[in-house]
Enzyme design. Structure first.
Site, PDB file in Angstrom:
ATOM      1  CG  HIS A 197      -2.135  -0.977   0.865  1.00 53.66           C
ATOM      2  ND1 HIS A 197      -2.134  -2.267   1.313  1.00 53.66           N
ATOM      3  CD2 HIS A 197      -3.238  -0.835   0.095  1.00 53.66           C
ATOM      4  CE1 HIS A 197      -3.220  -2.871   0.867  1.00 53.66           C
ATOM      5  NE2 HIS A 197      -3.911  -2.029   0.125  1.00 53.66           N
ATOM      6  CD  GLU A 439      -9.759  -8.162  -1.965  1.00 52.37           C
ATOM      7  OE1 GLU A 439      -8.828  -7.486  -2.386  1.00 52.37           O
ATOM      8  OE2 GLU A 439     -10.518  -7.760  -1.073  1.00 52.37           O
ATOM      9  CG  ASP A 463      -5.311  -8.546  -1.192  1.00 55.06           C
ATOM     10  OD1 ASP A 463      -4.189  -8.761  -0.690  1.00 55.06           O
ATOM     11  OD2 ASP A 463      -6.044  -7.628  -0.817  1.00 55.06           O
ATOM     12  CB  CYS A 510     -10.327  -2.027  -8.615  1.00 53.18           C
ATOM     13  SG  CYS A 510     -10.493  -3.202  -7.262  1.00 53.18           S
TER      14      CYS A 510
HETATM   15  C1  PEP Z   1      -6.545  -5.529  -4.460  1.00 53.09           C
HETATM   16  O1  PEP Z   1      -6.329  -6.362  -3.596  1.00 53.09           O
HETATM   17  O2  PEP Z   1      -6.254  -5.671  -5.672  1.00 53.09           O
HETATM   18  C2  PEP Z   1      -7.164  -4.247  -4.093  1.00 53.09           C
HETATM   19  C3  PEP Z   1      -7.546  -3.378  -4.998  1.00 53.09           C
HETATM   20  O3  PEP Z   1      -7.272  -3.955  -2.766  1.00 53.09           O
HETATM   21  P1  PEP Z   1      -6.031  -3.483  -1.865  1.00 53.09           P
HETATM   22  O4  PEP Z   1      -4.873  -3.202  -2.790  1.00 53.09           O
HETATM   23  O5  PEP Z   1      -6.445  -2.281  -1.131  1.00 53.09           O
HETATM   24  O6  PEP Z   1      -5.811  -4.665  -0.990  1.00 53.09           O
HETATM   25 MG    MG Z   2      -7.200  -6.153  -1.627  1.00 55.06          MG
END
Ligand code: PEP
Ligand code: MG
Length: 590
Positions: A197, A439, A463, A510
């Site tokens: 993140h 995910e 994920d 996403c």
């Molecule tokens: C993902 O897991 O691709 C996602 C968009 O959520 P995050 O990156 O916040 O875990």
């Molecule tokens: Mg995620």
């Protein structure tokens, strides 16, 4: 002598592209809540020894850096080290701190802080020639000593100068989010992967960033000039005039190209044979709204709402959440905002919540699991979202759904909240669409059943890849195994897409894969019609989509899916993109 060969260059994984030339600032892991307490007569000796030992350790650290640098003859670094030695040898710091411990009966950290600040202010106010300009280095030394005294693990941004390049061993997503206030020019982190993140936020904010840059914080010094090349994962220390000129030119060149892309943001992402792709933005921080609009996003496909809960002294109230959601919905209208419910846990922790330490947080109490356990917090968030739904177009997204019961339970709670709001005569849009994030492999396998419970799917490839390939997305040691084009991942994407089509629900991607120029056209060829990505990647994605036909993209994907290894598919993807964009080679790196 060849200066370039002699300079001490560092490498890591470039995770947010761009070049920045500026002064380094090494963030030490100290605690800003400086411990201050009184000590008694018996404790004076041990407290003094503690201070002297920390002072010695800080000196040894500087010695080590000097030994390393001597091999490389870095002129500017050596100058800085001279300053460091002057500070460490400065008797006033040592003697006055010991005096405070003895006479004022205060603990070592407090005594150090008091005296260091006094000396620093004196230097700044009374202009002690070479030291006057060196308040940063003084702070660095002070923090190094403090760090040894505390052995604590919290980044301190208290002295962060504007436009610096931040160097740290590790930064949590919450700490990274705090950095936005300081207008920083770049980030170099010793650990982490490209979909951590921290990396995601740096990309969203357009800050050049390198992760997995080992020993950066022990090798680099606050105040020295460095070049960060976030595209190639390179740090250049003690750069020559010639190198500075060269990189400045590249920086301007990139800037001009981006300006050209930005001029096309009003155009839609439509293939040459008129297939319309909807490009929406991922958002972490409210400060991104302006950039989301400027970069031509058609709404917010993923709002990582947990960032509103971080860096807070207490959990946000329903009204505070309502006001934020209301503002976001209003700003993005007439487009839709998809708010994902609290995805906390894993690498995103709340300081306001008393977590039990987990052995494996990625597989622990995160996302929907946390919300189903902490129903009161979940309900507050759902109430705020529903109340805000009247001010724009809202969709609600539930993260990390692994089984049907979880989404059914989440829907039950949502209905409970709706009933409560009805009873209170609180108005909301009763037709808000709800979706699940796909995910984990189990949700792919039950996609047909899940599709019958919700209005849309959103594939979180970050994920999905982590859990399918058993690769920690934040661990640089296994970053080479993190492969979005692994045949298993491509097949899972197809399977999920088929389930969505079969049950006539909408679907988007996403995860970070959706913004990567190497993968975008494959996703389009697979049949995805909506991609959500960091806003700054949208203009490039539009350009790529506009320069190809859906037929061509489909053919690309059909060839790729027949290949059997991630490397083969990756090489194929690279060669095809390079061929397609031979006249725009920067498309892959910008
Ligand atoms: C993902 O897991 O691709 C996602 C968009 O959520 P995050 O990156 O916040 O875990
Ligand atoms: Mg995620």
């Amino acid at each position: 002598m060849n200066k370039k060969a002699k300079s001490l260059d560092l490498h890591g994984i470039g995770c947010s592209p761009g070049i920045y030339i500026g002064k380094a600032y090494v963030v030490k892991k100290t605690n800003y809540n400086l411990p201050r307490y009184w000590i008694n007569n018996k404790e004076i000796t041990s407290e003094t020894e503690r201070f002297l030992s920390a002072l010695e350790k800080a000196s040894e650290e500087i010695e080590k850096i000097q030994e390393k640098l001597c091999k490389f003859e870095g002129r500017e670094q050596i100058n800085i080290l001279d300053t460091y030695h002057l500070i460490l040898q400065d008797k006033r710091l040592r003697e006055n701190t010991i005096k405070s411990i003895k006479e004022e009966h205060i603990n070592a950290e407090w005594a150090l802080y008091k005296n260091a600040e006094k000396i620093k202010n004196h230097l700044i106010q009374h202009g002690m020639s070479h030291l006057k300009e060196r308040a940063n280095e003084f702070s660095d030394i002070q923090e190094r000593i403090l760090c040894h005294l505390l052995g604590k693990n919290k980044a301190s941004f208290t002295n962060l100068p504007k436009n610096c390049i931040v160097i740290a061993h590790d930064l949590s997503p919450a700490e990274t989010a705090q950095l936005i206030k300081y207008n920083i020019g770049g980030m170099i982190i010793e650990v982490g992967g490209t979909t951590s993140h921290t990396a995601i936020i740096s990309r969203a904010l357009g800050i050049p960033c390198i992760v997995a840059c080992h020993q950066a914080s022990s090798t680099l010094l606050s105040g020295e000039t460095i070049i960060i090349d976030g595209t190639h994962g390179k740090v250049i220390t003690d750069p020559s005039e010639m190198l500075i000129e060269e990189f400045t030119k590249q920086q301007h060149h990139d800037f001009e190209l981006k300006k050209i892309f930005l001029k096309e943001t009003h155009l839609s992402a439509e293939t040459k044979d008129h297939h319309r792709i909807h490009l929406t933005a991922n958002m972490e921080l409210i400060e991104e709204i302006q950039s989301i609009k400027e970069n031509g996003a058609e709404g917010i496909g993923l709002y990582r709402s947990e960032f509103l809960f971080m860096n807070q002294k207490k959990l946000p109230t329903e009204n505070e959440l309502f006001k934020s959601y209301q503002m976001i919905l209003k700003s993005i209208y007439p487009y839709t905002v998809t708010i994902r419910t609290l995805d906390i846990g894993g690498d995103k922790v709340l300081t306001t919540y008393p977590y039990e330490k987990e052995t494996n947080p990625a597989l622990g109490l995160r996302a929907i699991r946390f919300c189903l356990k902490e129903k009161a917090i979940f309900k507050i968030q759902l109430r705020a979202m529903l109340r805000a739904s009247l001010y724009g177009k809202l969709k609600i997204l539930f993260p990390l759904i692994c089984e049907l019961e979880e989404i059914r339970r989440a829907k039950e709670i949502l209905n409970e909240v709706k009933e409560e709001l009805y009873r209170e005569d609180n108005h909301f849009d009763n037709n808000v669409k709800i979706g699940v994030m796909i995910e984990v492999p189990s949700s792919v396998m039950i996609a047909n059943e899940l599709a019958q419970e919700v209005d849309f799917f959103s594939i979180g490839t970050n994920d999905l890849i982590q859990y399918s390939l058993a690769v920690d997305r934040s661990n640089e040691n296994v970053d080479y195994l993190y492969r979005p084009l692994h045949p298993a991942i491509l097949r899972m994407l197809v399977q999920t897409l088929d389930a969505a089509k079969k049950h006539h629900i909408s679907i988007n991607v996403c995860g970070e894969m959706a913004s990567d120029p190497l993968y975008i056209l494959f996703l389009v060829g697979m049949g995805f019609q909506e991609l959500s990505m960091n806003a700054l990647s949208i203009p490039r994605a539009k350009r790529m989509i506009r320069s190809i036909t859906q037929k061509q993209a489909k053919k690309l994907f059909q060839t790729a899916i027949k290949l059997t290894t991630a490397s083969e598919i990756n090489n194929f993807a690279k060669s095809q993109i390079n061929k397609l964009f031979a006249k725009e080679p920067y498309i892959l790196t910008l």
